[in-house]
Design a protein around this motif. Structure first.
Motif, PDB file in Angstrom:
ATOM      1  N   THR A  74       0.577 -27.402  12.720  1.00  0.00           N
ATOM      2  CA  THR A  74       1.878 -27.375  12.173  1.00  0.00           C
ATOM      3  C   THR A  74       3.063 -27.845  13.193  1.00  0.00           C
ATOM      4  N   GLY A  75       2.614 -27.444  14.511  1.00  0.00           N
ATOM      5  CA  GLY A  75       3.515 -27.988  15.475  1.00  0.00           C
ATOM      6  C   GLY A  75       3.216 -28.944  16.240  1.00  0.00           C
ATOM      7  N   ILE A  76       2.561 -28.777  17.331  1.00  0.00           N
ATOM      8  CA  ILE A  76       2.290 -30.088  18.261  1.00  0.00           C
ATOM      9  C   ILE A  76       1.135 -31.013  17.549  1.00  0.00           C
ATOM     10  N   GLY A  77       0.464 -30.857  16.506  1.00  0.00           N
ATOM     11  CA  GLY A  77      -0.226 -31.585  15.636  1.00  0.00           C
ATOM     12  C   GLY A  77       0.006 -32.520  14.723  1.00  0.00           C
ATOM     13  N   THR A  78       1.271 -32.023  14.284  1.00  0.00           N
ATOM     14  CA  THR A  78       2.075 -32.831  13.049  1.00  0.00           C
ATOM     15  C   THR A  78       3.439 -33.154  13.588  1.00  0.00           C
ATOM     16  N   MET A  79       4.200 -32.336  14.232  1.00  0.00           N
ATOM     17  CA  MET A  79       5.544 -32.617  14.490  1.00  0.00           C
ATOM     18  C   MET A  79       5.853 -33.976  15.246  1.00  0.00           C
ATOM     19  N   PRO A  80       4.714 -34.299  16.267  1.00  0.00           N
ATOM     20  CA  PRO A  80       5.223 -35.453  17.140  1.00  0.00           C
ATOM     21  C   PRO A  80       5.412 -36.643  16.150  1.00  0.00           C
ATOM     22  N   ILE A  81       4.712 -36.628  14.912  1.00  0.00           N
ATOM     23  CA  ILE A  81       4.398 -37.869  14.266  1.00  0.00           C
ATOM     24  C   ILE A  81       5.842 -37.710  13.095  1.00  0.00           C
ATOM     25  N   THR A  82       6.067 -36.489  12.714  1.00  0.00           N
ATOM     26  CA  THR A  82       7.449 -36.283  11.929  1.00  0.00           C
ATOM     27  C   THR A  82       8.722 -36.848  12.774  1.00  0.00           C
ATOM     28  N   LEU A  83       8.783 -36.410  13.886  1.00  0.00           N
ATOM     29  CA  LEU A  83       9.854 -36.634  14.653  1.00  0.00           C
ATOM     30  C   LEU A  83       9.955 -38.119  15.403  1.00  0.00           C
ATOM     31  N   TYR A  84       8.630 -38.513  15.828  1.00  0.00           N
ATOM     32  CA  TYR A  84       8.667 -39.779  16.482  1.00  0.00           C
ATOM     33  C   TYR A  84       8.100 -40.881  16.002  1.00  0.00           C
ATOM     34  N   LYS A 126      -1.507 -36.142   4.728  1.00  0.00           N
ATOM     35  CA  LYS A 126      -2.715 -35.535   4.888  1.00  0.00           C
ATOM     36  C   LYS A 126      -2.615 -34.341   5.788  1.00  0.00           C
ATOM     37  N   LEU A 127      -1.862 -34.258   6.546  1.00  0.00           N
ATOM     38  CA  LEU A 127      -1.618 -33.063   7.676  1.00  0.00           C
ATOM     39  C   LEU A 127      -0.794 -31.885   6.930  1.00  0.00           C
ATOM     40  N   ALA A 128       0.056 -32.178   6.105  1.00  0.00           N
ATOM     41  CA  ALA A 128       0.767 -31.349   5.516  1.00  0.00           C
ATOM     42  C   ALA A 128      -0.196 -30.567   4.316  1.00  0.00           C
ATOM     43  N   SER A 129      -0.817 -31.257   3.619  1.00  0.00           N
ATOM     44  CA  SER A 129      -1.828 -30.613   2.621  1.00  0.00           C
ATOM     45  C   SER A 129      -2.947 -29.888   3.188  1.00  0.00           C
ATOM     46  N   GLY A 130      -3.416 -30.216   4.556  1.00  0.00           N
ATOM     47  CA  GLY A 130      -4.696 -29.792   4.989  1.00  0.00           C
ATOM     48  C   GLY A 130      -5.858 -30.355   4.758  1.00  0.00           C
ATOM     49  N   GLU A 131      -5.532 -31.702   4.439  1.00  0.00           N
ATOM     50  CA  GLU A 131      -6.698 -32.399   4.125  1.00  0.00           C
ATOM     51  C   GLU A 131      -7.349 -33.001   5.679  1.00  0.00           C
ATOM     52  N   TRP A 132      -6.541 -33.207   6.399  1.00  0.00           N
ATOM     53  CA  TRP A 132      -6.822 -33.386   7.618  1.00  0.00           C
ATOM     54  C   TRP A 132      -6.031 -32.314   8.578  1.00  0.00           C
ATOM     55  N   PHE A 133      -6.822 -32.014   9.875  1.00  0.00           N
ATOM     56  CA  PHE A 133      -6.173 -31.035  10.925  1.00  0.00           C
ATOM     57  C   PHE A 133      -5.928 -32.002  12.131  1.00  0.00           C
ATOM     58  N   GLY A 134      -4.771 -31.601  12.702  1.00  0.00           N
ATOM     59  CA  GLY A 134      -4.387 -32.292  14.108  1.00  0.00           C
ATOM     60  C   GLY A 134      -4.421 -31.389  15.275  1.00  0.00           C
TER      61      GLY A 134
END
Length: 603
Positions: A117-127, A139-147
Motif C-alpha cells: 500500500t505504501g512504497i508499492g502503490t504510492m509512487p504511482i498515485t503520486l508521480y 489493480k493494486l487497490a483491489s489486490g488483483e496485483w501486488f506491488g
C-alpha cells in the motif's frame, strides 16, 4: 484545527511555538467513519491473522498472499487510493488508522501490507502519469496485483542514490533495458508489479520505472530464494536480478533523474506509517502480558500484584500511549496541510499530498525512531513477564520480539533518521521556514540574566509540566545554537553530537504530545476520569528529562570549554528543574491498577 487556519503549524515549528491542547488531534477525535473502519480492521485481524500466528511463523508465504487478497476484497488496500482510481479516497488520518490496527497480529502481514500500500502503490498515485495511474492503480487497490519496491542494492543501502543498476535506451527509443541486482525486496515472491530504480548513462540521480512481472514470461527477471530472517518470517523477501529487462519508455515514473526524490518522499510517508504500524502490536503485547500476569501465581499470589511486574506494565502502556499521541498528532497536521494546499488551488491533489508529507519530514523521522524503539522495549518486557514461557514459541512473545527488531532498520535505520531529523531542521532554519536563530539568541541572552523565581500554580493541571516543556525547548536551542555557531555546516561531520541533539528533539515532541492529549482529555472528561492518562503524561515527561539531561550533558562537554561550558551546564540544570518532583511509583501504580483491573490495554 481548521484547514483554513493560517497559523497551521509547519514542520519543526513545534520547537519554537507554544501549542495549546485544542490545536492537536488525538485518537479520541476519531469520527464515526474512522471508528467503523477501526472496528472492521480489528475484526479482520482477529479472524484471519491472530489465530494463524503459528502458520506465519512457519513461513507460510501462501497464507500471507491469501490474507492480502482478503484485505483487498474488504477495501483495506485502497484506503489511500483516490476514488477516480477505484480507491476509497480517505484522508491521511484514516490511512494511518488502518495501517495501525491491521499491523497488530504479525509483522509478516504488516510488512506485506505496508510494502504494497505504501512504497508499492504510492509512487504511482503520486508521480505516475494519468495513463499509468488508470492502468495500474485499480489493480493494486483491489489486490488483483501486488506491488514491490526495488531500491536497495548490495552496495546501496542508506546511500540509496549510489545504486549501480543500469537502464539503457534501445536504439529505436522505444524501451529501456534494465540490468542489475536488488536485495531485501518485500513481496517479491508474489508481486506482479515492481517500482524499480536504475541509473541512465552517468546521470547524477537514479530514475524510477514501473516494471511488470509475469512468472510465465519473466522478461529477464530472476528471483533469489526466500531469505531466512530473524523475524517477519512469512514476509516474502528475495533478491531480484534484472538481465536486460525490457521496459517501455512510457513506464518511466516521473521524469529522468527524479528517482531519488521519489524514493526519499516515499520514505517520509513510510516512516510515519511504520511508527503507527508498531502501535497495535504494543497494545496486544501488553494485553497478553497482563492476562498472563493475572493468571500466573507465585507464592499463592498473581504476579500482576508484584511491584516489579506493575512497573513493567505501567512503562509499556505509557510508551504505547505516548507514541500513539504523537503519531496521530502529526498525522492530522499532515492531513490539514494537504487539504489547505488543495483548497488554495495551487497544487494538484498529488502535489498537495507530496508537499504536505514533506513538510513534516522531521516529525516523520522522530516518530519512526521513537515508536520502533518503544515496540522493542515492549516486546522484550513481554518476554520477561512471561519468564521462561516467554522464551518459548508456544507463547506470542518471542515472535513479537523478533518481528519488532526489523522496525529499527527499515525505512532508514534509526541512526540515519536521528541525523536526518536534525539535518532537516537545520535546512528548514536556513530557508526561513523555522526561526531558530531568533529564539536561540534569546535563550543565550536569558542565560546571563537573573532566572525567574515564579512558582507554578499547583491547582492548575500541568502548570509545571507545560513550563518544563517550554524550558526543554530552550535547552535544545541553547545546545543546538552553540553547536551550530561553532561548527556551522560542518555540524554534519559530528554525528555523535547530532545523535544526542536528536534525542532531545524526540523527547520534546513526544512529551509535549502526551501532555497536550491528557490535558485535552481532562477538559472534556474531568481530571478524575482520566487520571491514568494524566499519570502516563507525567511519567513520560519524567523519563524524557532524564534522557535529555544525559544527551545535553554529553553534547555540551563535547564542544564547549571554560566559562561557556560552565554557563551551559548551569543552563542545563535550570531548564530540567522540577519545583514539585512527581512520585513516580505512585504514577506507575495508578496506570497498572487500571490495566490489571481491565485485564487488557484499555486506553
Amino acid at each position: 484545527m481548521s484547514t483554513e487556519d493560517k497559523n497551521l503549524l509547519r514542520g519543526g515549528q513545534f520547537l519554537v511555538r507554544e501549542i495549546n491542547s485544542d490545536e492537536i488531534f488525538t485518537p479520541e477525535d476519531f469520527n464515526e467513519e474512522q471508528l467503523m473502519m477501526k472496528e472492521s480492521v480489528t475484526e479482520f485481524v482477529d479472524r484471519e491473522l491472530w489465530p494463524n500466528k503459528s502458520k506465519f511463523e512457519a513461513k507460510d508465504y501462501a497464507l500471507t498472499e491469501e490474507c492480502m487478497r482478503k484485505a483487498g476484497d474488504l477495501g483495506f488496500l485502497s484506503v489511500s487510493v483516490p476514488e477516480e482510481y477505484e480507491g476509497m479516497g480517505m484522508g491521511f488520518v484514516s490511512t494511518m488508522l488502518v495501517c495501525d490496527y491491521i499491523s497488530g497480529a504479525t509483522g509478516s502481514f504488516s510488512t506485506a501490507f505496508g510494502a504494497h500500500t505504501g512504497i508499492g502503490t504510492m509512487p504511482i498515485t503520486l508521480y505516475g502519469t494519468e495513463e499509468q495511474k488508470k492502468k495500474y492503480v485499480p489493480k493494486l487497490a483491489s489486490g488483483e496485483w501486488f506491488g514491490s519496491y526495488c531500491l536497495t542494492e548490495p552496495s546501496a543501502g542508506s546511500d540509496a542514490n549510489s545504486g549501480k543498476t543500469k537502464a539503457v535506451l534501445s536504439d529505436d527509443g522505444k524501451y529501456y533495458s534494465i540490468t542489475g541486482q536488488k536485495m531485501w525486496i518485500s513481496n517479491a515472491g508474489f508481486c506482479k508489479l515492481m517500482i524499480v530504480f536504475a541509473r541512465i548513462e552517468d546521470d547524477k540521480n537514479i530514475t524510477g520505472f514501473i516494471v511488470e512481472y509475469d512468472k510465465d514470461n519473466p522478461n529477464g527477471i530472476t528471483m533469489g530464494e526466500e531469505e531466512h530472517k530473524l523475524g517477519i518470517r512469512a514476509s516474502s523477501t528475495r533478491q531480484v536480478f534484472f538481465n536486460e529487462t525490457k521496459v517501455p519508455v512510457e513506464n518511466m515514473l516521473s521524469t529522468r533523474g527524479n528517482g531519488f526524490k521519489i524514493a526519499m518522499n516515499a520514505l517520509n510517508v513510510g516512516r510515519i506509517k511504520l511508527a503507527v504500524a508498531c502501535l497495535d502490536a504494543q497494545r496486544r503485547t501488553i494485553t497478553e502480558s497482563i492476562k498472563y500476569a493475572n493468571e500466573r501465581l507465585q507464592f499463592k499470589t498473581p504476579i500482576a500484584k508484584f511491584g516489579a511486574i506493575r512497573q513493567k506494565i505501567a512503562e509499556m502502556a505509557t510508551n504505547c500511549w505516548v507514541g500513539e499521541s504523537a503519531s496521530y498528532r502529526a498525522a492530522k497536521n499532515i492531513e490539514d496541510r494537504i487539504e489547505l494546499r488543495k483548497k488554495n488551488g495551487k497544487d494538484t491533489d498529488q502535489e498537495a499530498e507530496l508537499k504536505g508529507v514533506e513538510e513534516y519530514a522531521i516529525e516523520c523521522s522522530i516518530l519512526k525512531v521513537a515508536v520502533s524503539e518503544h515496540i522493542q522495549k515492549c516486546t522484550d518486557e513481554g518476554i520477561q513477564i512471561f519468564g521462561g514461557m516467554g522464551f518459548s514459541e508456544e507463547t506470542p512473545m518471542e515472535s513479537a520480539w523478533r518481528d519488532a527488531r526489523i522496525t529499527r532498520i527499515y525505512e532508514g535505520t534509526n541512526e540515519i533518521n536521528r541525523m536526518l531529523s536534525i539535518g532537516m531542521l537545520i535546512k528548514k532554519a536556513m530557508k526561513g521556514h523555522v526561526d531558530l536563530l531568533g529564539p536561540a539568541t534569546a535563550v543565550a541572552n536569558e542565560l546571563t540574566g537573573i532566572p525567574s523565581f515564579e512558582q507554578p500554580d499547583a491547582s492548575v493541571l500541568f502548570s509545571e509540566e507545560k513550563q518544563i516543556i517550554v524550558n526543554l525547548k530552550k535547552l535544545f536551542l541553547m545546545v543546538a545554537g552553540a553547536a551550530l555557531q561553532k561548527y556551522g555546516e560542518e555540524i554534519e561531520n559530528h554525528q555523535q553530537l547530532m545523535l544526542a541533539a536528536s534525542d532531545i528533539l524526540i523527547q520534546i515532541y513526544l512529551a509535549e504530545s502526551a501532555i497536550l492529549r491528557a490535558e485535552k482529555l481532562a477538559k472534556k472528561e474531568g481530571e478524575e476520569n482520566v487520571k491514568e492518562q494524566i499519570a502516563m503524561a507525567k511519567l513520560n515527561l519524567f523519563h524524557a528529562i532524564d534522557i535529555i539531561e544525559t544527551a545535553g550533558k554529553h553534547s555540551i562537554i563535547s564542544f564547549a570549554t571554560g566559562d561557556e561550558q560552565r554557563m551551559m551546564l548551569m543552563g542545563l540544570k535550570r531548564y530540567i528543574k522540577y519545583v514539585n518532583m512527581p512520585n513516580i511509583i505512585e504514577l506507575r501504580n495508578i496506570i497498572a491498577d487500571k490495566i490489571t483491573e481491565k485485564n487488557k490495554y484499555c486506553f
